[in-house]
Each structure stands twice: as C-alpha cells, then as structure tokens.
Write an enzyme that holds these catalytic residues in place. Structure first.
Site, mmCIF file in Angstrom:
data_model
loop_
_atom_site.group_PDB
_atom_site.id
_atom_site.type_symbol
_atom_site.label_atom_id
_atom_site.label_comp_id
_atom_site.label_asym_id
_atom_site.label_seq_id
_atom_site.Cartn_x
_atom_site.Cartn_y
_atom_site.Cartn_z
ATOM 1 C CG LEU A 12 -20.398 8.653 -36.279
ATOM 2 C CD1 LEU A 12 -19.952 10.087 -36.517
ATOM 3 C CD2 LEU A 12 -19.289 7.842 -35.619
ATOM 4 C CB THR A 101 -15.812 3.435 -27.324
ATOM 5 O OG1 THR A 101 -16.095 4.107 -26.090
ATOM 6 C CG2 THR A 101 -15.546 1.971 -26.990
ATOM 7 C CG ASP A 102 -14.394 7.102 -24.015
ATOM 8 O OD1 ASP A 102 -15.298 6.964 -24.865
ATOM 9 O OD2 ASP A 102 -14.631 7.373 -22.825
ATOM 10 C CE1 TYR A 125 -20.294 0.242 -26.498
ATOM 11 C CE2 TYR A 125 -18.981 1.570 -24.981
ATOM 12 C CZ TYR A 125 -19.540 1.372 -26.233
ATOM 13 O OH TYR A 125 -19.332 2.298 -27.226
#
Length: 284
Positions: A12, A101-102, A125
């Site tokens: 990204l 993040t998801d 995480y």
C-alpha cells in the site's frame, strides 16, 4: 502538499507514494531501513526536519501468525510506532491517517461491520491494530482511521501472487471457503487515500473494493481470469488450522465513504482484472 508515507516498501505505501507523485504532490516514502518508527527520538527528529503537511501511516507488523509468538515486536511497531508518529504529527500540526484492518472485529455473524461498531479483536495482531486506533484518537484532535482488508498490490507478496505461483505446479488446490470479505487493490485504495488526506472529512472509514467473496471464490476468479485450469476445493477454516485465529466474517460497510462524498472503489472482480494486467506487464 508534502506527505510522509510510512511502509513505503510494502504494497500500500508504495502505491500511495506513486499515485501522489502522479498528482504532483511532494511525496516522501520511508521503509523500516530509513526510519525506525519504534524509536521516539528518531521519529521526532525526522518528522520535525521534514515538516510534512500530512502523514499517511501504512507501516505495520502484519505477520498475523508470527505475531502470536512475537508479541513484543508486533506491539512495538503497531502501537508504540503509531504513538510516536501521531505525537510527531501533533507537534507540527500535520494531518494524520492511520491504516487499520478488518482484524479489529471478531468476525462473528454475517452482517457488515459498521464504522461505529465496537471492535473486539480475536488475535494479537488485531488487538495491536485496535490499540493503535485508540492511541491516534487519544493523542490527536483531527485524524483519519481507514480500515482495509485482503490487500493485493504490485509491490510485495499477496494472495493473488501465491495462487498464480501454486498454479504453476498444481492443478487442484484446497482454499478456505468460510471466511468472507472484500479483496482490496492497493492501486484503487491509494487513489482514495490521497484524495481523502487533502480533505477535512476526518473520522473512521472502511475502504475496500466493492462486493464480498470467500478466499475460495477469490481463488476461482483469479484462475478464471488468468485462464488457468485449476480446480478449487472449498474447505472449512477448521480444515486449515493456523497459529492465529482468522475472523470468518470480514464484511465491512463502506456507507460512510458514500455519505462523505467519496466514490466507492470498483468491484473486486474488476480490480483483479486490472491487477493481472499490471503484473503481466511487469513480467515482460
């Protein structure tokens, strides 16, 4: 506008810098070898000297399974590193965008998680990324938090490249079919982030390509578009055990993007098509 982008050596961060340069913006990309974000003195000195108008923080410890055993390293990058950068942004009054993040959600149910839903991560995480979100909100008055999922881009390893590599020696693959989410092409995402950082429409956003699929369906679409004759067997998460638990439901509502005047990203199948064209040109 001068924009500092962390995680430049990742998928990204690389595309964010490239898109910004195309628009004529003053882009500065740094990787871990250029700047140790876990060192507050180094971060403070670097950011003060550079004096960017904005920081897009893409750098992260993303080895989900390894994070369960290497918790100190994961915490230092995702929480302490984020804290150091956010503080430095505050000191020079720069805009700050944190890429999340998801994995901050527990992955239960079959609904799409909204930006206002309370995170409840199920792995280390995800926990550190959520803690990073909280650090940003506590330290800064104005911030962007953008949660993304299932990323693939030109610069680095990802699910698409893995499937294509496996297809070179296999004509049948077992792929998890009960984890549902949205693939995200970093080329499309980078355009949105650069546009967003130039606005004052602060807050939490979810950003991914439109549509949902399982990893097995993702793999089938990759092979279909690449004209590869590979059979995909859809298996359960339990049949493919991993060190870290993965959320089964990674659906995220992107309604807030639309509500704030941002264009939704293209459907994920179209993103796969353009990405396959991009990497085929790289090979040539």
């Amino acid at each position: 506008m001068k924009i500092l982008v962390t995680g430049y050596t990742g998928q990204l961060g690389f595309d964010v810098v490239q898109h910004g340069l195309k628009l004529g913006l003053d882009m500065v990309g740094v990787g871990s070898k250029d700047l140790d974000i876990t060192n507050p003195v180094d971060v403070n000195d670097y950011v003060k000297e550079l004096n960017p108008d904005a920081i897009i923080h893409c750098a992260a410890y993303t080895a989900v399974d390894k994070a369960e055993d290497d918790q100190n390293a994961c915490w230092n990058v995702n929480v302490e590193g984020t804290k150091n950068l956010a503080q430095a942004a505050k000191d020079i009054n720069a805009k700050f965008m944190y890429i999340s993040t998801d994995y901050v959600f527990n992955g239960e149910g079959e609904f799409s998680f909204k930006e206002t839903d309370k995170p409840n991560p199920i792995g280390f995480y995800g926990l550190t990324k959520y803690d990073g979100e909280q650090v940003v909100q506590q330290l800064l008055d104005h911030w962007f938090i953008v949660r993304i999922s299932w990323v693939f881009g030109i610069n680095g390893n990802n699910f698409v490249k893995t499937m294509l590599r496996l297809a070179e020696s296999r004509n049948e693959l077992n792929v998890v079919g009960d984890q549902i989410g949205s693939p995200t092409y970093t080329f499309d995402l980078a355009r949105l982030l650069i546009y967003m950082i130039q606005t004052d429409k602060y807050g939490i956003y979810h950003a991914s390509n439109e549509g949902f699929c399982s990893w097995a369906e993702f793999a089938e679409e990759i092979f279909r578009q690449a004209n590869l004759d590979v059979k995909v067997n859809s298996i359960s998460t339990e049949e493919y055990p991993t060190r870290a638990v993965r959320p089964k439901n990674s659906r995220m509502s992107k309604q807030k993007l639309v509500d704030n005047g941002f264009a939704p990203l293209p459907v994920w199948q179209d993103a796969v098509k353009r990405y396959l064209m991009e990497i085929s040109q790289e090979v040539k």
